[in-house]
Design an enzyme around this catalytic site. Sequence first.
Site, PDB file in Angstrom:
ATOM      1  N   ASN A  16       0.866  -1.178   0.000  1.00 35.05           N
ATOM      2  CA  ASN A  16       0.000   0.000   0.000  1.00 35.05           C
ATOM      3  C   ASN A  16       0.903   1.229   0.000  1.00 35.05           C
ATOM      4  O   ASN A  16       1.496   1.559   1.023  1.00 35.05           O
ATOM      5  CB  ASN A  16      -0.889  -0.022   1.257  1.00 35.05           C
ATOM      6  CG  ASN A  16      -1.670   1.279   1.417  1.00 35.05           C
ATOM      7  OD1 ASN A  16      -1.807   2.046   0.478  1.00 35.05           O
ATOM      8  ND2 ASN A  16      -2.190   1.506   2.621  1.00 35.05           N
TER       9      ASN A  16
ATOM     10  N   LYS B 156       0.091   4.252  -0.260  1.00 36.60           N
ATOM     11  CA  LYS B 156      -0.569   5.441   0.302  1.00 36.60           C
ATOM     12  C   LYS B 156      -0.377   6.635  -0.651  1.00 36.60           C
ATOM     13  O   LYS B 156      -0.334   6.436  -1.858  1.00 36.60           O
ATOM     14  CB  LYS B 156      -0.043   5.750   1.703  1.00 36.60           C
ATOM     15  CG  LYS B 156      -0.020   4.518   2.598  1.00 36.60           C
ATOM     16  CD  LYS B 156       0.146   4.861   4.047  1.00 36.60           C
ATOM     17  CE  LYS B 156       0.418   3.606   4.836  1.00 36.60           C
ATOM     18  NZ  LYS B 156       0.139   3.750   6.238  1.00 36.60           N
TER      19      LYS B 156
ATOM     20  N   HIS C 129      -9.601   1.245   4.660  1.00 36.20           N
ATOM     21  CA  HIS C 129      -8.329   1.406   5.381  1.00 36.20           C
ATOM     22  C   HIS C 129      -8.564   2.361   6.560  1.00 36.20           C
ATOM     23  O   HIS C 129      -9.356   3.302   6.466  1.00 36.20           O
ATOM     24  CB  HIS C 129      -7.270   1.972   4.425  1.00 36.20           C
ATOM     25  CG  HIS C 129      -5.890   1.938   5.003  1.00 36.20           C
ATOM     26  ND1 HIS C 129      -5.452   2.877   5.915  1.00 36.20           N
ATOM     27  CD2 HIS C 129      -4.870   1.075   4.826  1.00 36.20           C
ATOM     28  CE1 HIS C 129      -4.211   2.591   6.262  1.00 36.20           C
ATOM     29  NE2 HIS C 129      -3.824   1.496   5.619  1.00 36.20           N
TER      30      HIS C 129
ATOM     31  N   GLU D  17      -6.961   4.744   7.684  1.00 35.30           N
ATOM     32  CA  GLU D  17      -6.737   6.163   7.392  1.00 35.30           C
ATOM     33  C   GLU D  17      -7.950   6.776   6.701  1.00 35.30           C
ATOM     34  O   GLU D  17      -8.266   7.951   6.897  1.00 35.30           O
ATOM     35  CB  GLU D  17      -5.456   6.326   6.551  1.00 35.30           C
ATOM     36  CG  GLU D  17      -4.216   6.047   7.396  1.00 35.30           C
ATOM     37  CD  GLU D  17      -3.001   5.570   6.620  1.00 35.30           C
ATOM     38  OE1 GLU D  17      -2.993   5.656   5.381  1.00 35.30           O
ATOM     39  OE2 GLU D  17      -2.056   5.076   7.270  1.00 35.30           O
TER      40      GLU D  17
ATOM     41  N   GLY E 218       2.267   2.216  10.606  1.00 35.09           N
ATOM     42  CA  GLY E 218       3.202   3.326  10.460  1.00 35.09           C
ATOM     43  C   GLY E 218       3.876   3.739  11.756  1.00 35.09           C
ATOM     44  O   GLY E 218       4.495   4.796  11.821  1.00 35.09           O
TER      45      GLY E 218
ATOM     46  N   SER F 162       3.319  -2.197  10.230  1.00 34.26           N
ATOM     47  CA  SER F 162       4.775  -2.223  10.410  1.00 34.26           C
ATOM     48  C   SER F 162       5.396  -3.574  10.074  1.00 34.26           C
ATOM     49  O   SER F 162       6.382  -3.982  10.695  1.00 34.26           O
ATOM     50  CB  SER F 162       5.147  -1.774  11.830  1.00 34.26           C
ATOM     51  OG  SER F 162       4.686  -0.449  12.059  1.00 34.26           O
TER      52      SER F 162
HETATM   53  C1  PEP Z   1      -0.807   0.214   5.848  1.00 26.01           C
HETATM   54  O1  PEP Z   1      -0.883   1.408   5.619  1.00 26.01           O
HETATM   55  O2  PEP Z   1      -1.684  -0.540   5.395  1.00 26.01           O
HETATM   56  C2  PEP Z   1       0.303  -0.270   6.651  1.00 26.01           C
HETATM   57  C3  PEP Z   1       0.264  -1.480   7.123  1.00 26.01           C
HETATM   58  O3  PEP Z   1       1.339   0.605   6.866  1.00 26.01           O
HETATM   59  P1  PEP Z   1       2.756   0.270   7.566  1.00 26.01           P
HETATM   60  O4  PEP Z   1       3.257  -1.024   6.982  1.00 26.01           O
HETATM   61  O5  PEP Z   1       3.620   1.420   7.225  1.00 26.01           O
HETATM   62  O6  PEP Z   1       2.501   0.123   9.022  1.00 26.01           O
END
Ligand code: PEP
Length: 257
Positions: free
Chosen positions: A11, A13, A98, A100, A176, A216
Amino acid sequence: MSTRQLLIAGNWKMNGGPYEAAELLDGLKSLKKNFTDDIDVLVCPPFVSLSMAVKYLHSSDIQVGAQNLYYEDNGAFTGEISASMLAESGCNYVLVGHSERREYFGETDDMINKKIKKAMAERIVPIICVGEKLETRKNDGHFKFVSDQIRAAYNGLDSVQALDTVIAYEPVWAIGTGVTATPEQAQEMHAFIRQELEALFGNDTAGAVRILYGGSMKPENAEELLTQEDVDGGLIGGASLSAKSFAELIVIAENLS
Ligand code: PEP
């Protein structure tokens, strides 16, 4: 370790306009030339880079998905993109709900349910994102919270339709932040989600739907997460923006398959 085929999904983003996206995909293609048929790999760039990515990855084993869609077909919805537009652009998958989007753009469970249905009507596989905030987990409300999200997302779908969906469990506190769920925490919630699917759709569907972990995930922690019985891949944000780490994640998944 499950028998379901692992899916490694990036992803991006709001990163990677067409030029930057081409650079990232170039890097990935040069680092990772051959893919096994045993895993699925997906990148989800921003809308403006989708067509380029589809063309660019045309003869590769990497699929392209979008990060969002709107649930109307067309019309006066300035700034929105429909499922049929995504299908026409060559997307096979789309992220839906998601955290966000839920947090910053006010997406509700009802909107997410509509988006899922629209994506499926265009034969685009929705990757349905669920996950609790830290406060909810601290108060021991995480199972109920995720259960409510799952039940709302699948409202009106039957057990055959549910087969064409993917779930991503992404605890909001791990996205994140550099803090990853422990393999035990991930497995516990994934097993719970599978039980929920079983209650809704029966054993066969519950056993076939892939449940990805997101939050993460990176090369250093991927193996311990991906070897959990009910973890069927990863939805990867930050680490998918580096060709090197995304290629490493793909190799880790291939070696486990
Ligand atoms: C995500 O945005 O779906 C995500 C898992 O981000 P990150 O891997 O940066 O935590």
